[in-house]
Motif scaffolding. Sequence first.
Motif, PDB file in Angstrom:
ATOM      1  N   LEU A 313       0.856  -1.349   0.184  1.00 39.47           N
ATOM      2  CA  LEU A 313      -0.206   0.133  -0.132  1.00 39.47           C
ATOM      3  C   LEU A 313       0.847   1.284  -0.008  1.00 39.47           C
ATOM      4  O   LEU A 313       0.457   2.112  -0.598  1.00 39.47           O
ATOM      5  CB  LEU A 313      -1.103  -0.170   1.198  1.00 39.47           C
ATOM      6  N   ALA A 314       1.759   1.347   0.829  1.00 43.20           N
ATOM      7  CA  ALA A 314       2.797   2.420   0.759  1.00 43.20           C
ATOM      8  C   ALA A 314       3.409   2.771  -0.309  1.00 43.20           C
ATOM      9  O   ALA A 314       3.701   3.744  -0.899  1.00 43.20           O
ATOM     10  CB  ALA A 314       3.933   2.132   1.929  1.00 43.20           C
ATOM     11  N   GLU A 315       3.758   1.541  -1.128  1.00 38.29           N
ATOM     12  CA  GLU A 315       4.398   1.753  -2.369  1.00 38.29           C
ATOM     13  C   GLU A 315       3.242   2.460  -3.689  1.00 38.29           C
ATOM     14  O   GLU A 315       3.614   3.191  -4.418  1.00 38.29           O
ATOM     15  CB  GLU A 315       4.941   0.465  -3.067  1.00 38.29           C
ATOM     16  N   LEU A 316       2.298   1.700  -3.488  1.00 29.84           N
ATOM     17  CA  LEU A 316       1.232   2.274  -4.349  1.00 29.84           C
ATOM     18  C   LEU A 316       0.869   3.760  -4.270  1.00 29.84           C
ATOM     19  O   LEU A 316       0.453   4.507  -5.265  1.00 29.84           O
ATOM     20  CB  LEU A 316       0.008   1.478  -4.266  1.00 29.84           C
ATOM     21  N   TYR A 317       0.893   4.118  -2.803  1.00 31.35           N
ATOM     22  CA  TYR A 317       0.488   5.247  -2.533  1.00 31.35           C
ATOM     23  C   TYR A 317       1.303   6.425  -3.210  1.00 31.35           C
ATOM     24  O   TYR A 317       1.034   7.418  -3.733  1.00 31.35           O
ATOM     25  CB  TYR A 317       0.162   5.644  -1.040  1.00 31.35           C
ATOM     26  N   ASP A 323       3.839  10.974  -2.877  1.00 35.05           N
ATOM     27  CA  ASP A 323       4.044  11.427  -1.500  1.00 35.05           C
ATOM     28  C   ASP A 323       4.165  10.236  -0.582  1.00 35.05           C
ATOM     29  O   ASP A 323       3.655   8.982  -0.938  1.00 35.05           O
ATOM     30  CB  ASP A 323       2.949  12.470  -1.090  1.00 35.05           C
ATOM     31  N   GLU A 324       4.893  10.194   0.421  1.00 38.73           N
ATOM     32  CA  GLU A 324       4.962   9.147   1.529  1.00 38.73           C
ATOM     33  C   GLU A 324       3.668   8.925   2.260  1.00 38.73           C
ATOM     34  O   GLU A 324       3.144  10.062   2.384  1.00 38.73           O
ATOM     35  CB  GLU A 324       6.031   9.307   2.210  1.00 38.73           C
ATOM     36  N   ILE A 325       3.126   7.986   2.233  1.00 39.03           N
ATOM     37  CA  ILE A 325       1.836   7.536   3.050  1.00 39.03           C
ATOM     38  C   ILE A 325       2.106   7.939   4.599  1.00 39.03           C
ATOM     39  O   ILE A 325       3.000   7.551   5.332  1.00 39.03           O
ATOM     40  CB  ILE A 325       1.461   6.259   2.843  1.00 39.03           C
ATOM     41  N   ARG A 326       1.160   8.606   5.269  1.00 42.19           N
ATOM     42  CA  ARG A 326       0.810   8.624   6.649  1.00 42.19           C
ATOM     43  C   ARG A 326       0.099   7.765   7.342  1.00 42.19           C
ATOM     44  O   ARG A 326      -0.769   6.957   6.446  1.00 42.19           O
ATOM     45  CB  ARG A 326       0.558  10.269   6.908  1.00 42.19           C
TER      46      ARG A 326
END
Length: 417
Positions: A313-317, A323-326
Motif C-alpha cells: 500500500l505504501a508503495e502504491l500510494y 508522497d509518502e503515506i502517513r
Amino acid sequence: MRKPWITAMAVALPLALAACGGSAPPGTEGGEGGAGGGSGETITIGSLHPLSGAAAADGQQMDNGAKLAIEAINEAGGIESLDGAQLELASADTQGAPEVGQSEAQRLIQEGAVALVGTYQSAVSQNVAAVAERNSVPFVIDVSSADAILQQGYRFTFRLQPSAAVLAERGAEYLAEVSENAGAPAQRVAILHEQGPFGTAITETFTATAQDLGMEIGPVISYDPASVSDFTTQITSVREAGADVLMVAGYYRDGVLVANAVNTVKPGLDAVWGVANGAFDTPQFPGEVGEAGEGYFDANYRLDMTNPETQELAELYEETYGDEIRTAAVLSYDAVRVIADALERAGDASPQAVRDAIAETELDSLIAQDGPISFDEAGENENAAPILMQVVDGAVRQVYPEEYAETEPVYPATPGQ
C-alpha cells in the motif's frame, strides 16, 4: 474467505477518482461510477475529512487512502455477496469545522451513503457521530481520539485508532520506562496541547497517569491550532519553569511550529515527547524541520511496515500521489475495508445490516496493534494500541516496546542544541 483487496490493488492501474461519477444519485442502482459490478449496483461510502484549512495535508492523505481502498475492492470484483456490487466514494470537505462536518455528513446520508468514514479532528467527529446516530447510519472513525465521542451510548459509531485514554496512559508509561531505563528518569513535564477535545482529553489522562508514576506536571499550556503562528512565548515559559520534558499533543502544522520554536529558544529539555502528535511520527516531519526535529518522540498509532500488505500500500500510494503515506491514510484505508468486509458478510447494503456486521468484525489490520480489528460494546477497537517512535538520523523509527522496535530509543535526546 479472505478478499484479495491488497493484491488486486497492487497490480491495478491507479484511477483518478474523487468520487466516481454517474448520472444516478449516489447510493442507487445504475450509477455509472463503479461500472463493472455484476448487478450494476453502486454502493456509496461517505468520506469526511479536512480537505482545506490548517489540516488539509492530513485530510487529503486520508481521503486518498479511502480512495485506494475503494479502487482495490472494485478491482478485486466488488462485493461478491451482492453480485459484485461496486463501491464509490463520496468525498466531503469538513474544513476542520464541527458545524461543516455536521452539515456535510447529513448531506452525504441524504444522498444515499450507507456508511461514513472520518474525520481527523475530534470536535468534528463528535458532531458527525451525532448525525450518524440520528440517521441510524454507521460511522467508522479512522482518526479522532477524544474519549467523549464514544461515551454517549452510541450504537452506530466505531473507532479504529486507540482512544485518548489508551494513548495518554501508554504515552506516560512509555516516558517513565524509557527515561528510567536510560538512568535519567523524567521529573517535571510541561504540556503543550491544542485546546479542542482531542488535546484536552490527552492532557487530562496523561497528567493523571504521569503524576501516579511520580512525575510533576507544569506548566500546562493550551493553544488554538487554527490560528497559532509561533510558539516562542510558550517555549520560553517551558524553559523558565525548568521542565526536563515537554509533552505535545497537537496536529501537523503546529508540530512543525513547535520544533522551530524549540530550536530557537533552546529550553534544555531531555526530550520533546509527543502523544498522538500529528507531526512527530510522519515521514514528512524530519524533512521539513531538519535537525530541529532530531530525537523527537511520539507515542501514537502506527502503520505496520513489517506487514507485506502495508508495504504494498505504501508503495502504491507513493506511485499514485507522489508522497509518502502517513499512518492516518492507512487508518482511512482500513476504515473502508471494515465497511466492505461488513457488506460482504451481511449480503445486505442497508445501514442497519452494515452496522450489525461491523459490530461483529474480526479483520486483520494494516496498523500495528495487539490483534485484529474487533469492536467492544462501546465501539472501541479492542486491540488498538500505540507504539513509541523517534526521529533517529533524520528518519522516524519504531523504538519501544521491544517487540515493535526497529532500534533502541535515544534518551536523553536534547532537541535544539
